[in-house]
Design a protein around this motif. Structure first.
Motif, mmCIF file in Angstrom:
data_model
loop_
_atom_site.group_PDB
_atom_site.id
_atom_site.type_symbol
_atom_site.label_atom_id
_atom_site.label_comp_id
_atom_site.label_asym_id
_atom_site.label_seq_id
_atom_site.Cartn_x
_atom_site.Cartn_y
_atom_site.Cartn_z
ATOM 1 N N LYS A 39 0.885 -1.267 0.000
ATOM 2 C CA LYS A 39 0.101 -0.040 -0.038
ATOM 3 C C LYS A 39 0.942 1.130 0.107
ATOM 4 N N MET A 40 2.013 1.093 0.708
ATOM 5 C CA MET A 40 2.787 2.268 0.897
ATOM 6 C C MET A 40 3.787 2.375 -0.432
ATOM 7 N N LYS A 41 3.745 3.468 -0.945
ATOM 8 C CA LYS A 41 4.685 3.781 -2.189
ATOM 9 C C LYS A 41 5.429 4.917 -2.388
ATOM 10 N N ILE A 42 6.493 4.878 -2.745
ATOM 11 C CA ILE A 42 7.513 6.285 -2.847
ATOM 12 C C ILE A 42 7.737 6.298 -4.258
ATOM 13 N N ASP A 43 7.169 7.538 -4.659
ATOM 14 C CA ASP A 43 7.266 7.821 -6.418
ATOM 15 C C ASP A 43 6.938 6.442 -7.034
ATOM 16 N N GLY A 44 5.771 5.593 -6.780
ATOM 17 C CA GLY A 44 5.541 4.546 -7.392
ATOM 18 C C GLY A 44 6.530 3.034 -7.254
ATOM 19 N N TYR A 45 7.420 3.168 -6.233
ATOM 20 C CA TYR A 45 8.025 2.090 -5.630
ATOM 21 C C TYR A 45 7.491 1.683 -4.530
ATOM 22 N N THR A 46 7.126 0.282 -4.270
ATOM 23 C CA THR A 46 6.940 -0.453 -2.959
ATOM 24 C C THR A 46 8.136 -0.934 -2.471
ATOM 25 N N VAL A 47 7.714 -1.512 -1.127
ATOM 26 C CA VAL A 47 8.739 -2.314 -0.437
ATOM 27 C C VAL A 47 9.498 -3.516 -1.230
ATOM 28 N N LEU A 48 8.410 -4.196 -1.874
ATOM 29 C CA LEU A 48 8.660 -5.196 -2.878
ATOM 30 C C LEU A 48 9.354 -4.955 -4.002
ATOM 31 N N ILE A 63 11.734 -2.422 -4.032
ATOM 32 C CA ILE A 63 13.008 -2.120 -3.523
ATOM 33 C C ILE A 63 13.733 -3.456 -3.224
ATOM 34 N N MET A 64 12.901 -4.822 -2.452
ATOM 35 C CA MET A 64 13.578 -5.909 -2.417
ATOM 36 C C MET A 64 14.089 -6.627 -3.477
ATOM 37 N N ILE A 65 13.366 -6.542 -4.676
ATOM 38 C CA ILE A 65 13.572 -7.405 -5.750
ATOM 39 C C ILE A 65 14.835 -6.630 -6.305
ATOM 40 N N TRP A 66 15.026 -5.084 -6.290
ATOM 41 C CA TRP A 66 16.058 -4.221 -6.868
ATOM 42 C C TRP A 66 17.210 -4.913 -5.872
ATOM 43 N N GLN A 67 17.063 -5.068 -4.702
ATOM 44 C CA GLN A 67 18.102 -5.375 -3.884
ATOM 45 C C GLN A 67 18.833 -6.840 -4.102
ATOM 46 N N ILE A 68 17.830 -7.849 -4.326
ATOM 47 C CA ILE A 68 18.264 -8.975 -4.593
ATOM 48 C C ILE A 68 18.893 -9.084 -5.809
ATOM 49 N N ALA A 108 15.220 -4.309 3.022
ATOM 50 C CA ALA A 108 14.414 -3.358 2.053
ATOM 51 C C ALA A 108 13.800 -2.330 2.829
ATOM 52 N N PHE A 109 13.134 -2.563 4.126
ATOM 53 C CA PHE A 109 12.488 -1.531 4.900
ATOM 54 C C PHE A 109 13.295 -0.417 5.272
ATOM 55 N N ASP A 110 14.770 -0.661 5.238
ATOM 56 C CA ASP A 110 15.456 0.094 5.897
ATOM 57 C C ASP A 110 16.029 1.157 4.601
ATOM 58 N N THR A 111 15.955 0.542 3.479
ATOM 59 C CA THR A 111 16.302 1.363 2.050
ATOM 60 C C THR A 111 14.949 2.134 1.803
ATOM 61 N N ARG A 171 17.265 6.964 -8.869
ATOM 62 C CA ARG A 171 18.435 6.834 -9.714
ATOM 63 C C ARG A 171 19.029 5.668 -9.647
ATOM 64 N N ARG A 172 19.488 5.339 -8.289
ATOM 65 C CA ARG A 172 20.129 4.187 -8.245
ATOM 66 C C ARG A 172 19.384 2.880 -8.528
ATOM 67 N N MET A 173 17.972 2.806 -8.462
ATOM 68 C CA MET A 173 17.304 1.729 -8.856
ATOM 69 C C MET A 173 17.255 1.642 -10.268
ATOM 70 N N GLN A 174 17.273 2.593 -10.884
ATOM 71 C CA GLN A 174 17.033 2.816 -12.270
ATOM 72 C C GLN A 174 18.208 2.298 -13.116
ATOM 73 N N SER A 175 19.597 2.686 -12.199
ATOM 74 C CA SER A 175 20.683 2.548 -13.169
ATOM 75 C C SER A 175 21.643 1.347 -12.804
ATOM 76 N N GLU A 176 21.428 0.834 -11.404
ATOM 77 C CA GLU A 176 22.309 -0.206 -10.575
ATOM 78 C C GLU A 176 21.463 -1.524 -10.700
ATOM 79 N N THR A 177 21.902 -2.166 -11.741
ATOM 80 C CA THR A 177 21.468 -3.394 -11.703
ATOM 81 C C THR A 177 22.209 -4.735 -11.715
#
Length: 128
Positions: free
Chosen positions: A57-66, A68-73, A98-101, A114-120
């Motif tokens: 339910k919580m989103k930051i600029d369209g991103y959910t914690v999930l 973020i977690m997928i990006w981190q994985i 992921a919650f910390d991020t 920017r990080r999520m869109q460039s670091e993969t």
């Protein structure tokens, strides 16, 4: 859990998941404080901790914690590919990070977007 305040529930869940994750006390204290200071992310965290799922339910600029977690994985996989193990298969650790991020992203959305869109870590054509 019933009868406990939201603050108590967050602290208990951070402690319980933190032990499973092998996280140190200082990180967990900072995480609990951040979750208590951010009602939306705190609610999302409690949903995860108590139901073992993400409400998203919580989103930051369209991103959910999930997201973020997928990006981190993905990011950690690239670290492991370079011989630097990190999260491995520790679900509690990945979720807490992921919650910390997400808490950091709430404060600096542009930096983290920017990080999520460039670091993969995935290898695919036209990656850059």
């Amino acid at each position: 859990m019933m009868g406990m305040s939201k603050e108590q529930r967050i602290k208990e869940a951070v402690g319980r998941l933190g032990i499973a994750a092998g996280e140190d006390g200082k990180f967990l204290e900072m995480l609990a404080a951040g979750l208590l200071a951010s009602p939306g992310i705190g609610e999302e965290f409690l949903f995860y901790a108590e139901k073992g799922d993400f409400s998203c339910k919580m989103k930051i600029d369209g991103y959910t914690v999930l997201d973020i977690m997928i990006w981190q994985i993905d990011h950690f996989k690239s670290q492991m590919d370079r011989g630097r193990p990190g999260m491995g298969d520790n679900g509690s650790k990945m979720a807490l990070r992921a919650f910390d991020t997400m808490l950091k992203m709430e404060k600096e959305p542009e930096k983290y977007k920017r990080r999520m869109q460039s670091e993969t870590g995935t290898d695919y054509p036209d990656k850059y």
